[in-house]
Design a protein around this motif. Sequence first.
Motif, PDB file in Angstrom:
ATOM      1  N   GLU A 139       0.832  -1.207   0.000  1.00  0.00           N
ATOM      2  CA  GLU A 139       0.000   0.000   0.000  1.00  0.00           C
ATOM      3  C   GLU A 139       0.869   1.262   0.000  1.00  0.00           C
ATOM      4  N   GLN A 143       1.300   4.423  -2.761  1.00  0.00           N
ATOM      5  CA  GLN A 143       1.159   5.819  -2.356  1.00  0.00           C
ATOM      6  C   GLN A 143       2.335   6.684  -2.805  1.00  0.00           C
ATOM      7  N   TYR A 187      -8.033  -4.829   1.518  1.00  0.00           N
ATOM      8  CA  TYR A 187      -7.614  -3.447   1.743  1.00  0.00           C
ATOM      9  C   TYR A 187      -6.711  -2.970   0.615  1.00  0.00           C
ATOM     10  N   LYS A 191      -7.194   0.129  -1.916  1.00  0.00           N
ATOM     11  CA  LYS A 191      -6.155   1.140  -2.143  1.00  0.00           C
ATOM     12  C   LYS A 191      -5.918   1.340  -3.634  1.00  0.00           C
ATOM     13  N   ASP A 194      -8.526   3.543  -4.899  1.00  0.00           N
ATOM     14  CA  ASP A 194      -8.316   4.928  -4.458  1.00  0.00           C
ATOM     15  C   ASP A 194      -7.328   5.678  -5.344  1.00  0.00           C
TER      16      ASP A 194
END
Length: 236
Positions: A139, A143, A187, A191, A194
């Motif tokens: 994750e 990012q 999750y 992500k 997102d």
Amino acid sequence: MLINCVHDSNGNHVIQKCIEIVSKAARTAANKEQGDYLAGKIQFIINAFIGKVKELSSHPYGCRVVQRILEHCNDAQKGLILEELRGSVGELVQDCYGNYVIQFFMQHCWEEDRQALIRVVLRKLLDFSQHKFASNVVEKCLQFASKKDRDEMIWTIINVTFDLNKPVDSKGHCVLESKVRDPNANYFVQKVIDVSDERQRGAIMRYVKDNIQQLRKYTYGKHIIVRLEKITNEKF
């Protein structure tokens, strides 16, 4: 003596605070000479870590001090720690404490180190995305990766997880089912949703709509639907 403090539940907080305060003073010094002088006051901490970075990164308290070094110290000091971490990334990614260090590694390392970490993650992307600790690093990679590396990660997971032409993983298990059954992978998929661009999200939406009944069977599948609905303002 210093390593004993690092291993201590109270002592490690003192070491962390020393690193944070002195490094801040060095960064805001009136000139480089004064900054280097102040940074030198905590060089003994860095020196004590040499040859022990991997071991300390796997320690419940040591990992916190390594994180503070990566976060606050100057490039020369940070470089000594990064040098040792480079050879241990694959192991620490999956460690219950080391994964936190590698998350800071991703955030505060040099660009070439960041790309090398992403290469490690891409080689085991499906496994890492379902791993309790490694999924945190995956994750973090999404990012802080460059647009090119992020796109490669996203399309890799889309092409495998959301592609009917490749419905099973290397063990013969349904990839989508594995993802929606697994809390860690779930999750990660959220992500991906997102940070994906319009084209990538569109590919995910098409697959979700085609398989909406299957996804609704699983608790974590419902989470993916909710996340898509929230981002797109569409009702599936």
